[in-house]
Design a protein around this motif. Structure first.
Motif, mmCIF file in Angstrom:
data_model
loop_
_atom_site.group_PDB
_atom_site.id
_atom_site.type_symbol
_atom_site.label_atom_id
_atom_site.label_comp_id
_atom_site.label_asym_id
_atom_site.label_seq_id
_atom_site.Cartn_x
_atom_site.Cartn_y
_atom_site.Cartn_z
ATOM 1 N N TYR A 25 -82.891 -12.473 -2.913
ATOM 2 C CA TYR A 25 -83.634 -13.103 -3.995
ATOM 3 C C TYR A 25 -83.159 -14.536 -4.201
ATOM 4 O O TYR A 25 -81.969 -14.815 -4.210
ATOM 5 C CB TYR A 25 -83.487 -12.294 -5.285
ATOM 6 N N LYS A 26 -84.136 -15.407 -4.387
ATOM 7 C CA LYS A 26 -83.827 -16.844 -4.473
ATOM 8 C C LYS A 26 -83.692 -17.330 -5.909
ATOM 9 O O LYS A 26 -82.870 -18.196 -6.200
ATOM 10 C CB LYS A 26 -84.929 -17.640 -3.771
ATOM 11 N N TYR A 27 -84.508 -16.803 -6.802
ATOM 12 C CA TYR A 27 -84.540 -17.314 -8.174
ATOM 13 C C TYR A 27 -84.010 -16.244 -9.121
ATOM 14 O O TYR A 27 -84.358 -15.063 -9.010
ATOM 15 C CB TYR A 27 -85.972 -17.692 -8.563
ATOM 16 N N TRP A 28 -83.204 -16.683 -10.080
ATOM 17 C CA TRP A 28 -82.551 -15.765 -11.013
ATOM 18 C C TRP A 28 -82.670 -16.253 -12.445
ATOM 19 O O TRP A 28 -82.643 -17.451 -12.710
ATOM 20 C CB TRP A 28 -81.066 -15.641 -10.663
ATOM 21 N N GLY A 29 -82.792 -15.303 -13.357
ATOM 22 C CA GLY A 29 -82.722 -15.624 -14.765
ATOM 23 C C GLY A 29 -81.281 -15.697 -15.219
ATOM 24 O O GLY A 29 -80.349 -15.464 -14.442
#
Length: 126
Positions: free
Chosen positions: A113-117
């Motif tokens: 996964y590239k984008y994280w919260g």
């Protein structure tokens, strides 16, 4: 700029329910797989639920039958319905988006996964 913002984390008693939401902005690729991960103190981040562009879902054994992941592409929002919560569910919960479609066997792997919260805290008391 992609932003993922989680909400809904709070303290709850064992047996209770919570619904987490993850609002995505700057991100409109409905092909991207998305997932929920959690990390407890002194433990590695683990994938617990994920969904691909076809609506295929995958769950960790620890949450199967209790948690449900869903996505509303029109609202760019990912959800995690958590029922029958247990103290061992206590953790910081993160949503994440991949840069495209992920194969089913890789849906729960954080490094895909590239984008994280930024995370939202869930605390379950006994």
């Amino acid at each position: 700029q992609v932003q993922l913002v989680e909400s809904g984390g709070t303290s709850v008693q064992a047996g209770g329910s919570l619904r987490l939401a993850c609002a995505a902005s700057g991100f409109t690729d409905s092909r991207s797989s998305m997932g929920w991960f959690r990390q407890a103190p002194d433990k590695e981040r683990e994938g617990i639920a994920a969904i691909d562009m076809y609506g295929y879902t995958r769950y960790a054994d620890s949450v199967k039958g209790r948690f449900t992941i869903s996505r509303d592409n029109g609202k760019n929002t990912l959800y995690l319905q958590m029922n029958s919560l247990k103290p061992e569910d206590t953790a910081t919960y993160y949503c994440a988006a991949a840069d495209g479609h992920l194969a089913w066997w890789s849906l729960l792997v954080p490094r895909n996964y590239k984008y994280w919260g930024q995370g939202t805290q869930v605390t379950v008391s006994s």
